[in-house]
Design a protein around this motif. Structure first.
Motif, PDB file in Angstrom:
ATOM      1  N   GLY A  62       0.617  -1.210  -0.053  1.00 53.68           N
ATOM      2  CA  GLY A  62       0.042   0.065   0.055  1.00 53.68           C
ATOM      3  C   GLY A  62       0.817   1.425  -0.079  1.00 53.68           C
ATOM      4  N   PHE A  63       2.157   1.322  -0.102  1.00 53.92           N
ATOM      5  CA  PHE A  63       2.916   2.407  -0.088  1.00 53.92           C
ATOM      6  C   PHE A  63       4.486   1.936  -0.736  1.00 53.92           C
ATOM      7  CE2 PHE A  63       6.161   1.442   3.209  1.00 53.92           C
ATOM      8  CZ  PHE A  63       5.564   0.553   3.941  1.00 53.92           C
ATOM      9  N   THR A  64       5.185   2.869  -1.271  1.00 49.66           N
ATOM     10  CA  THR A  64       6.448   2.733  -2.092  1.00 49.66           C
ATOM     11  C   THR A  64       7.237   2.130  -0.934  1.00 49.66           C
ATOM     12  OG1 THR A  64       5.716   4.273  -3.659  1.00 49.66           O
ATOM     13  CG2 THR A  64       7.968   3.514  -3.483  1.00 49.66           C
ATOM     14  N   PHE A  65       7.519   0.837  -0.924  1.00 47.44           N
ATOM     15  CA  PHE A  65       8.331   0.335   0.306  1.00 47.44           C
ATOM     16  C   PHE A  65       9.917   0.893   0.349  1.00 47.44           C
ATOM     17  CE2 PHE A  65       9.410  -2.627   3.466  1.00 47.44           C
ATOM     18  CZ  PHE A  65      10.527  -3.162   3.104  1.00 47.44           C
ATOM     19  N   ASP A  66      10.375   1.104  -0.807  1.00 46.46           N
ATOM     20  CA  ASP A  66      11.744   1.589  -0.923  1.00 46.46           C
ATOM     21  C   ASP A  66      11.920   3.122  -0.722  1.00 46.46           C
ATOM     22  OD1 ASP A  66      12.285   0.622  -4.503  1.00 46.46           O
ATOM     23  OD2 ASP A  66      11.055   2.022  -3.297  1.00 46.46           O
ATOM     24  N   ASP A  67      10.982   3.666  -0.654  1.00 49.12           N
ATOM     25  CA  ASP A  67      11.199   5.456  -0.167  1.00 49.12           C
ATOM     26  C   ASP A  67      11.084   5.303   1.183  1.00 49.12           C
ATOM     27  OD1 ASP A  67       8.754   6.890  -2.238  1.00 49.12           O
ATOM     28  OD2 ASP A  67      10.712   6.213  -2.962  1.00 49.12           O
ATOM     29  N   TYR A  68      11.007   4.351   2.073  1.00 48.55           N
ATOM     30  CA  TYR A  68      11.297   4.212   3.639  1.00 48.55           C
ATOM     31  C   TYR A  68      12.329   3.412   4.158  1.00 48.55           C
ATOM     32  CZ  TYR A  68       6.772   6.446   3.670  1.00 48.55           C
ATOM     33  OH  TYR A  68       5.623   7.414   3.472  1.00 48.55           O
ATOM     34  N   ALA A  69      12.877   4.081   4.992  1.00 45.51           N
ATOM     35  CA  ALA A  69      13.944   3.308   5.936  1.00 45.51           C
ATOM     36  C   ALA A  69      12.979   2.202   7.146  1.00 45.51           C
ATOM     37  CB  ALA A  69      14.750   4.180   6.740  1.00 45.51           C
TER      38      ALA A  69
END
Length: 120
Positions: free
Chosen positions: A26-33
């Protein structure tokens, strides 16, 4: 819908190992640590470990350093926590959380947690 779903918890004897997984959607995983945070019975939240967006940099609380290893697979949108040489004081609910800045100041998303119990 954003989801972080932890799995892999359970009951283990002291000295044993567990591998936790956290599947993101549901979100862009590799935008987040990504971080693991735990809460022991009757205590507050304790940061355990973090890994940066690409998995090239990780950090650990002193209490788990040398025993736990965090990793991520961006192709699978999953972060892991390998826990070795477990101690009774590692007993806690373990949560994964998404950190937009990799500084631990704010987590945008949280999972519901998985219970880890270390006991003989």
């Amino acid at each position: 819908e954003v989801q972080l779903v932890e799995s892999g918890g359970g009951l283990v004897q002291p000295g044993g190992s567990l591998r936790l997984s956290c599947a993101a959607s549901g979100f862009t995983f590799d935008d987040y640590a990504m971080s693991w945070v735990r809460q022991a019975p009757g205590k507050g939240l304790e940061w355990v470990s973090s890994i940066d967006w690409k998995g090239g940099d990780s950090s650990y609380a002193d209490s788990v350093k040398g025993r736990f290893t965090i990793s991520r697979d961006n192709a699978k949108n999953t972060v892991y926590l390998q826990m070795n040489t477990l101690k009774p004081e590692d007993t806690a609910v373990y949560y994964c959380a998404a950190d937009p800045s990799n500084d631990g100041l704010r987590y945008d998303y949280w999972g519901r947690g998985t219970q880890v119990t270390v006991s003989s």
